[in-house]
Design an enzyme around this catalytic site. Sequence first.
Site, PDB file in Angstrom:
ATOM      1  N   ASP A   1       0.862  -1.182   0.000  1.00 19.22           N
ATOM      2  CA  ASP A   1       0.000   0.000   0.000  1.00 19.22           C
ATOM      3  C   ASP A   1       0.903   1.238   0.000  1.00 19.22           C
ATOM      4  O   ASP A   1       1.657   1.465   0.948  1.00 19.22           O
ATOM      5  CB  ASP A   1      -0.893  -0.031   1.251  1.00 19.22           C
ATOM      6  CG  ASP A   1      -1.786   1.187   1.341  1.00 19.22           C
ATOM      7  OD1 ASP A   1      -2.536   1.428   0.388  1.00 19.22           O
ATOM      8  OD2 ASP A   1      -1.711   1.893   2.353  1.00 19.22           O
TER       9      ASP A   1
ATOM     10  N   THR B   1      -2.908   5.825  -4.168  1.00 15.23           N
ATOM     11  CA  THR B   1      -1.735   6.550  -3.654  1.00 15.23           C
ATOM     12  C   THR B   1      -0.495   6.263  -4.492  1.00 15.23           C
ATOM     13  O   THR B   1       0.246   7.174  -4.856  1.00 15.23           O
ATOM     14  CB  THR B   1      -1.453   6.154  -2.190  1.00 15.23           C
ATOM     15  OG1 THR B   1      -1.471   4.737  -2.095  1.00 15.23           O
ATOM     16  CG2 THR B   1      -2.477   6.719  -1.249  1.00 15.23           C
ATOM     17  N   THR B   2      -0.289   4.997  -4.835  1.00 13.63           N
ATOM     18  CA  THR B   2       0.897   4.627  -5.632  1.00 13.63           C
ATOM     19  C   THR B   2       0.825   5.297  -6.993  1.00 13.63           C
ATOM     20  O   THR B   2       1.811   5.865  -7.473  1.00 13.63           O
ATOM     21  CB  THR B   2       0.980   3.088  -5.784  1.00 13.63           C
ATOM     22  OG1 THR B   2       0.842   2.506  -4.491  1.00 13.63           O
ATOM     23  CG2 THR B   2       2.293   2.667  -6.388  1.00 13.63           C
TER      24      THR B   2
ATOM     25  N   ASP C   1      -9.038   0.338   2.250  1.00 14.45           N
ATOM     26  CA  ASP C   1      -9.015   0.914   0.902  1.00 14.45           C
ATOM     27  C   ASP C   1     -10.305   0.577   0.161  1.00 14.45           C
ATOM     28  O   ASP C   1     -10.932   1.438  -0.453  1.00 14.45           O
ATOM     29  CB  ASP C   1      -7.825   0.360   0.093  1.00 14.45           C
ATOM     30  CG  ASP C   1      -6.514   1.048   0.466  1.00 14.45           C
ATOM     31  OD1 ASP C   1      -6.541   1.884   1.382  1.00 14.45           O
ATOM     32  OD2 ASP C   1      -5.472   0.748  -0.151  1.00 14.45           O
TER      33      ASP C   1
END
Length: 550
Positions: A63, A96-97, A390
Amino acid sequence: MLGGQMPILVLKEGTSREQGKNAQKNNIEAAKAIADAIRTTLGPKGMDKMLVDSIGDIIISNDGATILKEMDVDHPTAKMIVEVAKSQDTAVGDGTTSAVIMAGELLKQAEGLLEQGVHATVIANGYRLAVNEAKKYLEEMALKAKDDKTLKLIAMTALSGKNTGLSSELLSDLVVKAIDAVAEERNGKIVVDTANIKVDKKNGGSVNDTQYISGLLIDKEKVHAKMPSIVKDAKIALVDSALEIKKTEIEAKVQITDPTKIQDFLNQESDTLKLMVEKVHKSGANVIFCQKGIDDIAQHYLAKEGIYAVRRVKKSDMEKLAKATGAKIVTNLDDLSKASLGVAERVEEKRISDDRMTFVTGCANPKAVSILIRGGTDHVVSEIERALNDAIRVVGITKEDGRYLPGGGAVEAELSLKIRNYANSVGGREQLAIEAFSKALEVIPRTLAENAGMDPINTLIQLKAEHEKGQKNNGIDFSINKTGDMNKAGVFDPLRVKKHALESAVEVSSMILRIDDVIASKKSSGGEGPGQMPGGMGGMGGMGGGMPPY
């Protein structure tokens, strides 16, 4: 003094300063290094990172937000990139990545333009024009989420790549169930407060033992062994004051001269506590959750009346209990009445792993629910908790907006094509920046293919060719490791996640590009020599040629 050549010292001794192209280059290198660090975690075939902190605690995760939060980043620009992941996680809970990789790629593309002499402000303006155009195309591409089946596929996409293994079907069902339970309609709009979904974890058992509870799970046991372990048709009282004798506000002494009076004094205390318990019993409650303490004598009387009691319940759990059971939280026992009680089919104490927990189940229309995660080890359970959080956020967002997009890099491939065509209509130097933005978008499908062990260049060429033929939903289908229609494959992303990722990537990259001077004060700790950079940051570019320890 020769012709006024004496140097003027404006900054404190030991302050370091990077200016112009050097500062820009170092900042871009730092951002790229952070993006490269988490690049391999993108997508369902992404790898995990193991992070070991200074006291030896281990976190295994893929994550993006978790990895960057745990990394001990020292470089100021790298910290700005970490902020992107944090803001993406806070706002939408996923992507996010992608946001960080996109920011790194935008800066990488800008580097080439800076070397050609294009001004940083022009690049920032071009990026701003491009992202505004991209948002319009996203709105056009978005599909309407009609049913729970779509929500389940969105949950499965969010869970893919996390260590959920073969259980993502089960977990996505639980997530959709929980979201449907807590969704409320206000002023004609659906609102989902994901804080009303309580996620608890206990290691032991397998991931398949993870369960949805139509009610709440409180990580506390009953206070007295003689109390019933199961209460059916529960009438629940929520009290946020203590069932104890209060100490006086002012310091007071009680002197007893006659030994026979000691027992009277103790009896009086006991009677006061008995009266408290009577008030609870009189209201019709057979279960009480208390936010503060319950005296030993009070526990004895509660057990005698067959009332199930739990003490020191967290405030957040009390609020969720009120939403789940319909009870009202009372501060004063005198206010406790039948009207303030909540109802549940059963309240029972169960042993999970080594702990005893209280399950409040069978609530009529609970607006707060629980999911209990199980798994082999602490690390597995913690990663599933992150994955579930998530999934809960993205399904909640889709339920609110009712809009989603094809995943698997399809959106980025289509946007890249559209933005390239748009660049030609703009002209001027901004056109170069818009083209750079279009090229930067390709990093997502390229990285997805790379992480899946496919040939990234061939995959990208094929994807571009398909999109040019008008197959706008085509992305990378990981079940067959080829390009394919994402709608048929059931790989979806929420519209809000994609929009936010692009916006935050552009904002941070524009901000970093516009920095042409980095002035760093000398760090107070550590004995640096006069010729050394503070903190061993290597001329502010500490992250360029070899990153400092994360």
